[in-house]
Design a protein around this motif. Structure first.
Motif, PDB file in Angstrom:
ATOM      1  N   ALA A   1      35.380  68.258  11.734  1.00  0.00           N
ATOM      2  CA  ALA A   1      36.521  67.620  11.066  1.00  0.00           C
ATOM      3  C   ALA A   1      37.212  66.608  11.980  1.00  0.00           C
ATOM      4  CB  ALA A   1      37.515  68.685  10.607  1.00  0.00           C
ATOM      5  N   ASP A   2      37.453  66.977  13.239  1.00  0.00           N
ATOM      6  CA  ASP A   2      38.149  66.072  14.157  1.00  0.00           C
ATOM      7  C   ASP A   2      37.308  64.826  14.430  1.00  0.00           C
ATOM      8  OD1 ASP A   2      40.270  67.824  14.314  1.00  0.00           O
ATOM      9  OD2 ASP A   2      39.591  68.764  16.181  1.00  0.00           O
ATOM     10  N   GLY A   3      36.006  65.026  14.654  1.00  0.00           N
ATOM     11  CA  GLY A   3      35.140  63.886  14.911  1.00  0.00           C
ATOM     12  C   GLY A   3      35.037  62.978  13.704  1.00  0.00           C
ATOM     13  N   THR A   4      34.957  63.572  12.520  1.00  0.00           N
ATOM     14  CA  THR A   4      34.898  62.781  11.294  1.00  0.00           C
ATOM     15  C   THR A   4      36.153  61.940  11.132  1.00  0.00           C
ATOM     16  OG1 THR A   4      33.485  64.386  10.151  1.00  0.00           O
ATOM     17  CG2 THR A   4      34.797  62.913   8.775  1.00  0.00           C
ATOM     18  N   GLU A   5      37.307  62.562  11.331  1.00  0.00           N
ATOM     19  CA  GLU A   5      38.574  61.832  11.177  1.00  0.00           C
ATOM     20  C   GLU A   5      38.641  60.649  12.141  1.00  0.00           C
ATOM     21  OE1 GLU A   5      43.364  62.719  10.835  1.00  0.00           O
ATOM     22  OE2 GLU A   5      41.981  64.341  11.374  1.00  0.00           O
ATOM     23  N   GLU A   6      38.246  60.874  13.390  1.00  0.00           N
ATOM     24  CA  GLU A   6      38.291  59.790  14.377  1.00  0.00           C
ATOM     25  C   GLU A   6      37.306  58.677  14.029  1.00  0.00           C
ATOM     26  OE1 GLU A   6      37.824  59.098  19.226  1.00  0.00           O
ATOM     27  OE2 GLU A   6      37.398  61.054  18.333  1.00  0.00           O
ATOM     28  N   MET A   7      36.084  59.038  13.614  1.00  0.00           N
ATOM     29  CA  MET A   7      35.074  58.025  13.277  1.00  0.00           C
ATOM     30  C   MET A   7      35.494  57.189  12.074  1.00  0.00           C
ATOM     31  SD  MET A   7      31.413  59.934  13.772  1.00  0.00           S
ATOM     32  CE  MET A   7      30.875  60.530  15.374  1.00  0.00           C
ATOM     33  N   VAL A   8      36.016  57.839  11.045  1.00  0.00           N
ATOM     34  CA  VAL A   8      36.431  57.104   9.851  1.00  0.00           C
ATOM     35  C   VAL A   8      37.604  56.187  10.193  1.00  0.00           C
ATOM     36  CG1 VAL A   8      37.404  57.311   7.527  1.00  0.00           C
ATOM     37  CG2 VAL A   8      35.573  58.847   8.252  1.00  0.00           C
ATOM     38  N   ARG A   9      38.542  56.675  11.000  1.00  0.00           N
ATOM     39  CA  ARG A   9      39.684  55.839  11.395  1.00  0.00           C
ATOM     40  C   ARG A   9      39.197  54.619  12.185  1.00  0.00           C
ATOM     41  NH1 ARG A   9      42.536  59.443  13.349  1.00  0.00           N
ATOM     42  NH2 ARG A   9      44.003  59.657  11.618  1.00  0.00           N
ATOM     43  N   ASN A  10      38.304  54.817  13.126  1.00  0.00           N
ATOM     44  CA  ASN A  10      37.795  53.693  13.914  1.00  0.00           C
ATOM     45  C   ASN A  10      36.999  52.723  13.048  1.00  0.00           C
ATOM     46  OD1 ASN A  10      38.921  54.775  16.230  1.00  0.00           O
ATOM     47  ND2 ASN A  10      37.041  55.781  16.898  1.00  0.00           N
ATOM     48  N   HIS A  11      36.252  53.269  12.092  1.00  0.00           N
ATOM     49  CA  HIS A  11      35.456  52.457  11.169  1.00  0.00           C
ATOM     50  C   HIS A  11      36.358  51.525  10.360  1.00  0.00           C
ATOM     51  CE1 HIS A  11      32.084  51.552   8.510  1.00  0.00           C
ATOM     52  NE2 HIS A  11      32.774  51.958   7.450  1.00  0.00           N
ATOM     53  N   ILE A  12      37.445  52.061   9.839  1.00  0.00           N
ATOM     54  CA  ILE A  12      38.378  51.246   9.059  1.00  0.00           C
ATOM     55  C   ILE A  12      39.131  50.278   9.960  1.00  0.00           C
ATOM     56  CG2 ILE A  12      40.410  51.329   7.555  1.00  0.00           C
ATOM     57  CD1 ILE A  12      39.425  54.077   6.591  1.00  0.00           C
ATOM     58  N   GLN A  13      39.511  50.730  11.144  1.00  0.00           N
ATOM     59  CA  GLN A  13      40.252  49.862  12.056  1.00  0.00           C
ATOM     60  C   GLN A  13      39.438  48.645  12.453  1.00  0.00           C
ATOM     61  OE1 GLN A  13      43.592  50.010  13.272  1.00  0.00           O
ATOM     62  NE2 GLN A  13      42.896  47.932  13.736  1.00  0.00           N
ATOM     63  N   ARG A  14      38.139  48.805  12.636  1.00  0.00           N
ATOM     64  CA  ARG A  14      37.308  47.652  12.977  1.00  0.00           C
ATOM     65  C   ARG A  14      37.340  46.611  11.858  1.00  0.00           C
ATOM     66  NH1 ARG A  14      34.440  51.377  16.372  1.00  0.00           N
ATOM     67  NH2 ARG A  14      33.481  52.483  14.632  1.00  0.00           N
ATOM     68  N   SER A  15      37.371  47.063  10.619  1.00  0.00           N
ATOM     69  CA  SER A  15      37.462  46.127   9.498  1.00  0.00           C
ATOM     70  C   SER A  15      38.810  45.426   9.489  1.00  0.00           C
ATOM     71  CB  SER A  15      37.249  46.867   8.172  1.00  0.00           C
ATOM     72  OG  SER A  15      35.936  47.367   8.073  1.00  0.00           O
ATOM     73  N   ILE A  16      39.872  46.153   9.779  1.00  0.00           N
ATOM     74  CA  ILE A  16      41.204  45.536   9.846  1.00  0.00           C
ATOM     75  C   ILE A  16      41.248  44.477  10.936  1.00  0.00           C
ATOM     76  CG2 ILE A  16      43.627  45.979  10.404  1.00  0.00           C
ATOM     77  CD1 ILE A  16      43.288  48.743   9.112  1.00  0.00           C
ATOM     78  N   THR A  17      40.652  44.778  12.076  1.00  0.00           N
ATOM     79  CA  THR A  17      40.628  43.818  13.183  1.00  0.00           C
ATOM     80  C   THR A  17      39.860  42.560  12.810  1.00  0.00           C
ATOM     81  OG1 THR A  17      40.766  45.611  14.798  1.00  0.00           O
ATOM     82  CG2 THR A  17      39.951  43.478  15.590  1.00  0.00           C
ATOM     83  N   ARG A  18      38.712  42.736  12.142  1.00  0.00           N
ATOM     84  CA  ARG A  18      37.928  41.567  11.725  1.00  0.00           C
ATOM     85  C   ARG A  18      38.682  40.738  10.698  1.00  0.00           C
ATOM     86  NH1 ARG A  18      33.353  45.212  12.458  1.00  0.00           N
ATOM     87  NH2 ARG A  18      33.561  46.001  10.337  1.00  0.00           N
ATOM     88  N   LEU A  19      39.366  41.402   9.770  1.00  0.00           N
ATOM     89  CA  LEU A  19      40.135  40.668   8.769  1.00  0.00           C
ATOM     90  C   LEU A  19      41.280  39.893   9.405  1.00  0.00           C
ATOM     91  CD1 LEU A  19      40.138  43.332   5.951  1.00  0.00           C
ATOM     92  CD2 LEU A  19      39.528  40.931   5.619  1.00  0.00           C
ATOM     93  N   ALA A  20      41.950  40.494  10.373  1.00  0.00           N
ATOM     94  CA  ALA A  20      43.027  39.792  11.073  1.00  0.00           C
ATOM     95  C   ALA A  20      42.480  38.568  11.800  1.00  0.00           C
ATOM     96  CB  ALA A  20      43.714  40.740  12.055  1.00  0.00           C
ATOM     97  N   ARG A  21      41.274  38.698  12.359  1.00  0.00           N
ATOM     98  CA  ARG A  21      40.657  37.561  13.049  1.00  0.00           C
ATOM     99  C   ARG A  21      40.305  36.454  12.059  1.00  0.00           C
ATOM    100  NH1 ARG A  21      36.388  40.106  15.196  1.00  0.00           N
ATOM    101  NH2 ARG A  21      37.764  41.000  16.777  1.00  0.00           N
ATOM    102  N   LEU A  22      39.773  36.836  10.898  1.00  0.00           N
ATOM    103  CA  LEU A  22      39.460  35.841   9.876  1.00  0.00           C
ATOM    104  C   LEU A  22      40.697  35.092   9.425  1.00  0.00           C
ATOM    105  CD1 LEU A  22      36.912  37.667   7.518  1.00  0.00           C
ATOM    106  CD2 LEU A  22      36.472  35.673   8.955  1.00  0.00           C
ATOM    107  N   ARG A  23      41.797  35.816   9.225  1.00  0.00           N
ATOM    108  CA  ARG A  23      43.028  35.174   8.799  1.00  0.00           C
ATOM    109  C   ARG A  23      43.548  34.223   9.871  1.00  0.00           C
ATOM    110  NH1 ARG A  23      47.257  39.469   7.323  1.00  0.00           N
ATOM    111  NH2 ARG A  23      48.419  37.568   6.803  1.00  0.00           N
ATOM    112  N   ALA A  24      43.425  34.623  11.126  1.00  0.00           N
ATOM    113  CA  ALA A  24      43.885  33.747  12.215  1.00  0.00           C
ATOM    114  C   ALA A  24      43.041  32.480  12.296  1.00  0.00           C
ATOM    115  CB  ALA A  24      43.816  34.516  13.539  1.00  0.00           C
ATOM    116  N   GLN A  25      41.727  32.630  12.104  1.00  0.00           N
ATOM    117  CA  GLN A  25      40.850  31.461  12.122  1.00  0.00           C
ATOM    118  C   GLN A  25      41.166  30.520  10.968  1.00  0.00           C
ATOM    119  OE1 GLN A  25      36.991  33.301  12.019  1.00  0.00           O
ATOM    120  NE2 GLN A  25      36.959  33.762  14.215  1.00  0.00           N
ATOM    121  N   ALA A  26      41.430  31.088   9.785  1.00  0.00           N
ATOM    122  CA  ALA A  26      41.768  30.256   8.626  1.00  0.00           C
ATOM    123  C   ALA A  26      43.082  29.531   8.845  1.00  0.00           C
ATOM    124  CB  ALA A  26      41.848  31.137   7.378  1.00  0.00           C
ATOM    125  N   ALA A  27      44.045  30.205   9.463  1.00  0.00           N
ATOM    126  CA  ALA A  27      45.337  29.556   9.722  1.00  0.00           C
ATOM    127  C   ALA A  27      45.184  28.413  10.720  1.00  0.00           C
ATOM    128  CB  ALA A  27      46.330  30.593  10.244  1.00  0.00           C
TER     129      ALA A  27
END
Length: 229
Positions: free
Chosen positions: A200-226
Motif C-alpha cells: 500500500a505505501d509503495g503504491t501510494e508513493e508510485m502513483v503520487r510520483n506518476h501524477i506529479q511527473r505529469s503536472i511538472t510536464r504540463l507546467a513546463r508546456l505552459r511556460a514554453q507556450a507563454a
C-alpha cells in the motif's frame, strides 16, 4: 421487534437508455471521433443512435455535468476544449485522492489484476500502432483498476470524472507534445507490481510520483507556450 419496511425500497441498479447513449457519446469523445468545440445536435445524435431525442437530451445533460461537454453561446452543447491549464488542474485534483485510493485497494486485497494486465497489454498494442485514442482509453482503464474497488464511492465517482477529463486532454491536446508515453507505460507496470504485492505505501508513493511527473510536464508546456507568445 422487527424493523419496519422502508417507505421507498431500493430499486437496484439498472442501465437506462440514456445511460447507454451517454456511454456511446463519451466513447466517441474520448477516442477523438468527436472533436473539441464540435456542436452536438440532439436530432442528429438520435438518428445516428436509433433512439428518441429524450435519452439523448438526458445523456447530454449528464455529460455536461461531468465536464466533458459545455454550453455554447447559442444555447447548444459542444465537446469541451481543454487548455493546458485545465488539464494541469485535473492532474492536481487527481493528486489529492488517487494515490490514497490506490493504496486502499492495494492494502485491501480488492485489486482486479486481470483487468489491469489486459489494459496494459491493450495500451502496448495501441502505442505501437500510434493509436492515440486507443492508448488513452486503455490507460484510463488501467488507472480505473487502481481505484475502482476503493470502499469510498464518492472518491470513485470523482476520479471517474477526472479520468474522463484526463483522457479528453490527452487526445485533444497532449499527444503531439508529450513524447513520454513509453516512460509512462513502464511506470504503469511498476505500479501494477506494487499493487499485486499488496504494498500500500509503495503504491501510494508510485502513483503520487506518476501524477506529479505529469503536472511538472504540463507546467513546463505552459511556460514554453507563454514564452513563445
Amino acid at each position: 421487534m422487527t424493523d419496519p419496511a422502508p417507505v421507498l425500497p431500493p430499486l437496484g441498479r439498472s442501465t437506462t437508455r440514456s445511460d447507454l447513449v451517454a456511454v456511446s457519446i463519451k466513447s466517441a469523445i474520448l477516442s477523438g471521433r468527436l472533436q473539441p468545440d464540435e456542436v452536438l445536435v440532439e436530432r442528429r445524435l438520435a438518428e445516428q443512435l436509433g433512439v428518441s431525442k429524450t435519452p439523448v437530451r438526458e445523456a447530454l445533460i449528464a455529460l455536461t455535468s461531468s465536464g466533458l461537454l459545455t454550453p455554447t453561446r447559442n444555447r447548444g452543447i459542444a465537446v469541451r476544449r481543454l487548455r493546458a491549464e485545465d488539464v494541469q488542474r485535473v492532474y492536481e485534483m487527481r493528486m489529492l485522492v488517487e494515490p490514497w485510493a490506490a493504496a486502499q485497494v492495494a492494502g485491501g486485497g480488492r485489486f482486479e489484476a486481470a483487468d489491469a494486465r489486459q489494459a496494459l497489454e491493450d495500451a502496448a498494442r495501441c502505442l505501437e500502432a500510434d493509436d492515440h485514442g486507443g492508448l488513452s482509453m486503455a490507460n484510463r482503464r488501467f488507472h480505473r483498476c487502481l481505484y475502482s474497488t476503493c470502499s469510498n464511492d464518492l472518491v470513485v465517482h470523482a476520479l471517474d470524472d477526472l479520468q474522463d477529463l484526463t483522457a479528453l486532454g490527452t487526445v485533444s491536446l497532449l499527444w503531439e507534445q508529450w513524447p513520454t508515453w513509453r516512460d509512462e507505460a513502464q511506470e504503469h507496470h511498476e505500479i501494477l507490481a506494487a499493487v499485486q504485492d499488496g504494498d500500500a505505501d509503495g503504491t501510494e508513493e508510485m502513483v503520487r510520483n506518476h501524477i506529479q511527473r505529469s503536472i511538472t510536464r504540463l507546467a513546463r508546456l505552459r511556460a514554453q507556450a507563454a514564452t513563445a507568445s
